[in-house]
Enzyme design. Structure first.
Site, short mmCIF file in Angstrom:
data_model
loop_
_atom_site.label_atom_id
_atom_site.label_comp_id
_atom_site.label_asym_id
_atom_site.label_seq_id
_atom_site.Cartn_x
_atom_site.Cartn_y
_atom_site.Cartn_z
N GLY A 55 27.53 -26.40 9.49
CA GLY A 55 27.16 -26.02 11.21
C GLY A 55 28.62 -26.46 11.76
O GLY A 55 28.98 -27.66 11.05
N ALA A 56 29.01 -25.76 12.30
CA ALA A 56 30.68 -26.44 12.73
C ALA A 56 30.29 -28.08 13.58
O ALA A 56 31.36 -29.18 12.71
CB ALA A 56 31.08 -25.87 14.05
N GLN A 205 20.20 -18.25 6.87
CA GLN A 205 20.82 -19.99 7.80
C GLN A 205 19.01 -19.28 8.63
O GLN A 205 18.13 -20.47 9.12
CB GLN A 205 21.40 -19.99 8.02
CG GLN A 205 22.98 -20.40 7.69
CD GLN A 205 23.74 -20.14 7.37
OE1 GLN A 205 23.57 -17.92 6.85
NE2 GLN A 205 24.52 -19.36 7.12
N ASP A 246 31.49 -21.14 16.17
CA ASP A 246 32.53 -21.73 15.10
C ASP A 246 33.74 -22.74 16.21
O ASP A 246 34.51 -23.44 15.02
CB ASP A 246 32.73 -21.49 13.82
CG ASP A 246 31.13 -21.22 13.22
OD1 ASP A 246 29.89 -20.94 13.62
OD2 ASP A 246 31.47 -21.61 12.14
N LYS A 257 28.36 -16.61 13.52
CA LYS A 257 27.78 -15.89 12.05
C LYS A 257 28.02 -14.79 12.11
O LYS A 257 28.05 -13.97 13.57
CB LYS A 257 26.61 -16.71 12.15
CG LYS A 257 25.89 -16.54 10.66
CD LYS A 257 26.86 -16.52 9.55
CE LYS A 257 26.95 -18.19 9.44
NZ LYS A 257 28.14 -17.88 7.91
O1 MRU Z 1 28.47 -21.03 8.01
P1 MRU Z 1 27.84 -21.62 8.91
O2 MRU Z 1 26.36 -21.90 8.15
O3 MRU Z 1 28.36 -23.19 8.79
O4 MRU Z 1 28.03 -21.12 10.00
C1 MRU Z 1 27.16 -21.65 11.00
C2 MRU Z 1 26.93 -21.00 12.20
O5 MRU Z 1 27.86 -19.49 12.50
C3 MRU Z 1 26.45 -21.63 13.62
O6 MRU Z 1 26.36 -20.89 14.36
C4 MRU Z 1 28.16 -22.58 13.84
O7 MRU Z 1 28.20 -23.09 12.98
C5 MRU Z 1 27.51 -23.50 15.39
S1 MRU Z 1 26.43 -24.68 14.72
C6 MRU Z 1 25.84 -25.59 15.81
#
Ligand code: MRU
Length: 358
Positions: A55-56, A205, A246, A257
């Protein structure tokens, strides 16, 4: 409302204690709640790469603590610790490519480092910067939750069926969540009938993390396969798609995602509103458009195997894990600096000149 939201903050996935970074291992949730301790910058980078933390915003916060761990080791080694620390910045920056929060947090740490003077306590100052990054993300989540709920109330009023993708919750941030922060707050305000959660192939997720977070708070949640989204928009009265991001380019294109783009296309077709919720640390004004965003591809084994069991014959598999939603498919970008409706370069530029609202 802020106090009510703070009281509702139940899950924390990142803890800085006893001089180490503790991460709730997201690979094994929801059936195991295991904490993973990182004692070095390299260990933090590895935890990001393996998606123990993901998650970013959570990646950015973790990297900031990684710099503190790196500095502690480099200072103990003696010699020119600032030069040696560059290797830790590099290993952290190389851990994952798409979430710009990682690079934003490393830049903040680098700027703090540059302001350290002779006679200062470098470790204390770097630690306080990392704690500040963590706390300001929690604050931003609360502000965004309020702004997002105001939009839902203004546009539809009564109870809504919402759809979300991936996990943009407490697990992905410093606290309350971005997209899930809005959803949680909307539920507390009595605005939610049901939340549909895309399972989010291949890492799940949605099924493993988002469904767990929402169900843990008694929010009515219903899981669906990613490919059911258009059908659900047509048949289940979904009024909003709410997702995180992200990286957001200067023109308002949003990397999130894989599968987010097709949700936005489907939302447009069905007249469903599309809201992106992300702190300003996710906005990268250095990139003109989404075409410039580096999109991570992960190992094909995530598709070719299920729980270590081969499910496809000997074929190639492509596993891009992010995609870019063009700005013209987005109704609102909600940040802690305010809301941008129908984003474009001029509106994003104006937003980034503003101060945060709380
Ligand atoms: O691959 P991930 O699980 O790190 O991807 C996360 C996402 O795509 C989330 O939607 C994004 O980071 C926003 S988290 C507040």
């Amino acid at each position: 409302m802020r106090e009510q939201l703070l009281a509702a903050e139940k899950v924390q996935a990142i803890a800085w204690r006893d001089g180490a970074l503790h991460l709730l291992d997201q690979r094994v949730l929801p059936f195991e709640e295991t904490w993973h301790a990182c004692h070095s910058a390299a260990a933090v980078a590895e935890a990001i790469r393996l998606m123990i933390v993901r998650g970013a915003p959570a990646i950015g916060i973790s990297a900031a603590y990684g710099v503190v761990l790196g500095a502690r080791a480099r200072l103990a080694e003696g010699g020119d610790w600032r030069v040696a620390l560059e290797a830790d910045f590099k290993v952290l920056a190389d851990s994952r490519p798409t979430a710009v929060n990682l690079f934003w947090a490393l830049n903040r740490m680098r700027e703090r480092l540059a302001r350290i003077k002779e006679g200062d306590d470098p470790l204390a100052l770097l630690e306080s910067e990392a704690l500040g990054i963590h706390q300001s993300d929690r604050d931003a989540n609360l502000t965004m939750a309020q702004l997002g709920v105001d939009l839902i109330r203004k546009h539809q009023g009564n109870q809504q069926n919402l759809l979300t993708h991936c996990n943009a919750g407490a697990l992905a941030t410093g606290g309350f969540g971005t997209a899930l922060g809005v959803i949680r707050a909307a539920y507390l305000e009595g605005l939610v009938e049901r939340v549909y959660v895309d399972e989010t192939r291949p890492w799940l997720q949605g099924s493993r993390l988002t469904a767990w977070e929402l169900a843990g708070e008694g929010i009515p949640v219903c899981l669906n396969v990613d490919s059911a989204a258009a059908h659900l928009m047509k048949t289940r009265g979904i009024t909003w798609v709410i997702v995180g991001a992200d990286r957001i380019a200067a023109n308002g294109d949003v990397a999130n995602k894989i599968g987010t783009y097709q949700l936005a296309v489907n939302a447009m077709h069905h007249g469903v509103r599309f809201m992106v919720v992300a702190p300003s640390s996710t906005i990268d004004m250095a990139l003109e458009s989404g075409d410039d965003i580096p999109l991570e591809e992960r190992d094909a084994s995530e598709l070719l195997e299920l729980n270590g069991q081969r499910v496809a014959a000997g074929v190639d598999a492509l596993n891009p894990v992010f995609d870019v939603t063009p700005a013209d498919l987005i109704d609102f970008i909600v940040t802690e600096k305010g809301v941008v409706e129908r984003p474009d370069l001029a509106k994003m530029t104006r937003l980034m000149c503003r101060k945060r609202l709380h």
